[in-house]
Write an enzyme that holds these catalytic residues in place. Structure first.
Site, PDB file in Angstrom:
ATOM      1  N   GLU A  94       0.753  -1.227  -0.042  1.00 47.34           N
ATOM      2  CA  GLU A  94      -0.029   0.210  -0.050  1.00 47.34           C
ATOM      3  C   GLU A  94       0.820   1.246  -0.127  1.00 47.34           C
ATOM      4  O   GLU A  94       1.575   1.497   1.034  1.00 47.34           O
ATOM      5  CB  GLU A  94      -0.816   0.192   1.258  1.00 47.34           C
ATOM      6  CG  GLU A  94      -2.027   0.968   1.008  1.00 47.34           C
ATOM      7  CD  GLU A  94      -1.836   2.483   1.281  1.00 47.34           C
ATOM      8  OE1 GLU A  94      -1.706   3.246   0.312  1.00 47.34           O
ATOM      9  OE2 GLU A  94      -1.458   2.727   2.433  1.00 47.34           O
ATOM     10  N   CYS A  98      -1.252   9.477   2.511  1.00 51.49           N
ATOM     11  CA  CYS A  98      -0.963   9.019   1.003  1.00 51.49           C
ATOM     12  C   CYS A  98      -2.237   9.606   0.108  1.00 51.49           C
ATOM     13  O   CYS A  98      -1.858   9.614  -1.268  1.00 51.49           O
ATOM     14  CB  CYS A  98      -0.772   7.561   1.006  1.00 51.49           C
ATOM     15  SG  CYS A  98      -2.210   6.688   1.828  1.00 51.49           S
TER      16      CYS A  98
END
Length: 505
Positions: A257, A291
């Protein structure tokens, strides 16, 4: 839970590794964590070397059979006790996270709350995604079960040092795996305090192990033959490195991820301040260190877009920034380290040299602090825009003429994590859903908004699909399919070419 606001140098050898149920002093190099705001030392210890990492993996391997054979209820009891301890120590752990990351206290309280909520969500995800099911098939039964991988390495990031590794550790343990946890070297204290709660919750020896350190520790863990999989959250640079390191080992599960170069498309909306608030939340919350933060702000050309940018710039310039515990509370604190602050300033300078126009200059008010002010750069006239994730409070503005062009610009990235649209036109959103290459597509909501009850992740350089949030369960267990029949009898109809019309022996 203790609050070591500052360790003395004599504590450089304090036991910061947790292996086989014991706290140990590492055999690696000494490293420390500094307060991003003051640069004072918060934490210091010795890292795990290759020997320590090997010992942790062996401990996890030895503990795996008993933990995997324990009932789901037994495993859930330990995990639920951990959640209860998080609730009990919520304020203390939030303060630790704030000290290490510089995130405001109001924000880290929500992080610990998310850690607590992850337990119930993981139980639901385990049953929904990886539970037990059976389907009748004539005289037999088709049964689907799920089995744990074995020993999983969990690599945690620094931006959410409690919540994000917790989102892998909890489902991994629930599925019956044992874990070796390697947190970011920039947030070792949060990891240590969190693992102490697991210990207090009664986690059996060897089921959860903690190895502290930087790149050398991480490489040693990824290279261990004793791990069956690796769950990683962090930068694309490190994720690519791990992907190369595990190349040629298809027997090992690798879940990545990573980050994103996310675009937020701003069309015309009546409530301008509502749009500005959404854009501020998308670009600058957590000092731009999420993110899913918008790195690119796509604004339509024309008077309406000009007015939006003027208001957006004014509100960004007026944002309250400061220490995590200041009153009134700041919107954002410092970035994670002085080195991170220097990288962000260098990125801003690079974009300006390429031809960008500064709408709001990002500054570092104190050279002895990692605190940065928000920055906004119009990069519309840059011919070759770097496709990078600038992980901090810097957003690039790109002007576009029509929605078709905006969609094209939004997809011009190797990343594929998040994209958002601010518009009152449902048809535009439907078009975005069809054409966007991103795992998260939001409409009139901040890009940084996500639900733990939904999949989380992206495509391309953002990772291999959805290894976080609700679908993390998929990466923590493998499916076992069975055809089962309690009583074996000869079929009424035999396959062609088979005959039992023979003398019996």
């Amino acid at each position: 839970m203790s609050q070591h606001v500052m360790f003395n140098a004599v504590l450089s050898s304090h036991p910061a590794l947790f292996i086989q149920g014991e706290w140990r002093i590492g055999n690696g190099v000494s490293f420390e964590k500094q307060d991003p705001m003051s640069q004072q030392r918060l934490w210091q210890a010795r890292a795990a070397d290759h020997t320590d990492v090997t010992l942790a993996c062996h401990a996890a391997r030895a503990a795996f059979p008993a933990w995997a054979r324990a009932s789901l209820e037994q495993r859930a009891t330990v995990i639920q006790q951990f959640a209860a301890l998080l609730e009990q120590h919520k304020q203390s752990l939030a303060r630790t996270i704030s000290l290490e990351t510089s995130k405001p206290y109001w924000e880290t309280l929500t992080e610990v709350q998310a850690m607590i909520g992850k337990v119930a969500i993981s139980l639901q995800a385990y049953q929904t995604r990886t539970g037990h099911s059976q389907t009748p098939m004539g005289d037999s039964m088709s049964v689907l079960r799920h089995r744990p991988h074995g020993v999983l390495a969990v690599f945690g990031p620094y931006n959410f040092p409690g919540h994000l590794p917790n989102g892998h550790i909890v489902p991994a343990l629930l599925a019956g795996n044992t874990v070796v946890f390697k947190p970011s070297e920039l947030t070792p204290w949060t990891a240590e305090e969190t693992v102490k709660l697991w210990q207090e919750a009664g986690i059996p020896d060897g089921v959860l192990n903690l190895v502290q350190g930087g790149r050398e520790t991480g490489e040693a863990l990824a290279a261990q033959p004793d791990i069956d999989g690796l769950l990683f959250t962090g930068s694309a640079h490190t994720g690519y490195h791990l992907h190369r390191q595990l190349a040629g080992q298809p027997e090992k599960m690798l879940a990545l991820e990573m980050g994103g170069n996310n675009a937020l498309i701003v069309e015309q909306v009546k409530d301008r301040d509502a749009v500005v608030n959404l854009a501020i939340q998308s670009a600058f919350i957590s000092a731009g260190q999420r993110c899913t933060c918008s790195r690119r702000l796509l604004v339509k050309t024309g008077a309406e877009g000009d007015a939006f940018l003027l208001r957006f710039t004014a509100v960004a310039q007026a944002l309250r920034i400061g220490r995590w515990d200041e009153q009134p509370a700041p919107f954002m604190g410092a970035v994670i380290s002085s080195q991170a602050a220097e990288r962000m300033l260098a990125a801003q300078q690079h974009l300006l040299l390429l031809g960008g126009e500064s709408l709001l200059n990002m500054t570092r008010p104190d050279s002895q602090s990692a605190l940065l002010t928000p920055g906004i750069i119009d990069i519309t006239n840059i011919s070759e825009v770097p496709d990078e994730e600038y992980f901090g409070p810097l957003v690039s503005v790109i002007r576009y003429t029509d929605f078709t062009e905006a969609l094209k610009i939004a997809n011009q990235t190797r990343f594929g994590l998040a994209v958002g649209l601010v518009s009152e036109d449902r048809q535009q959103f439907e078009q975005l859903l069809l054409e966007a290459r991103a795992g998260i597509v939001n409409w009139n909501k901040p890009l940084t908004g996500a639900s733990s009850a939904a999949p989380f992740g992206g495509v391309g350089a953002s990772g291999n699909h959805r290894p976080s949030a609700f679908y993390a369960a998929d990466y923590c267990a493998w499916p076992m399919a069975s055809l089962e029949c309690e009583h074996l009898t000869l079929p009424a109809t035999l396959s062609p070419g088979i005959s039992f019309d023979l003398p019996k022996v």
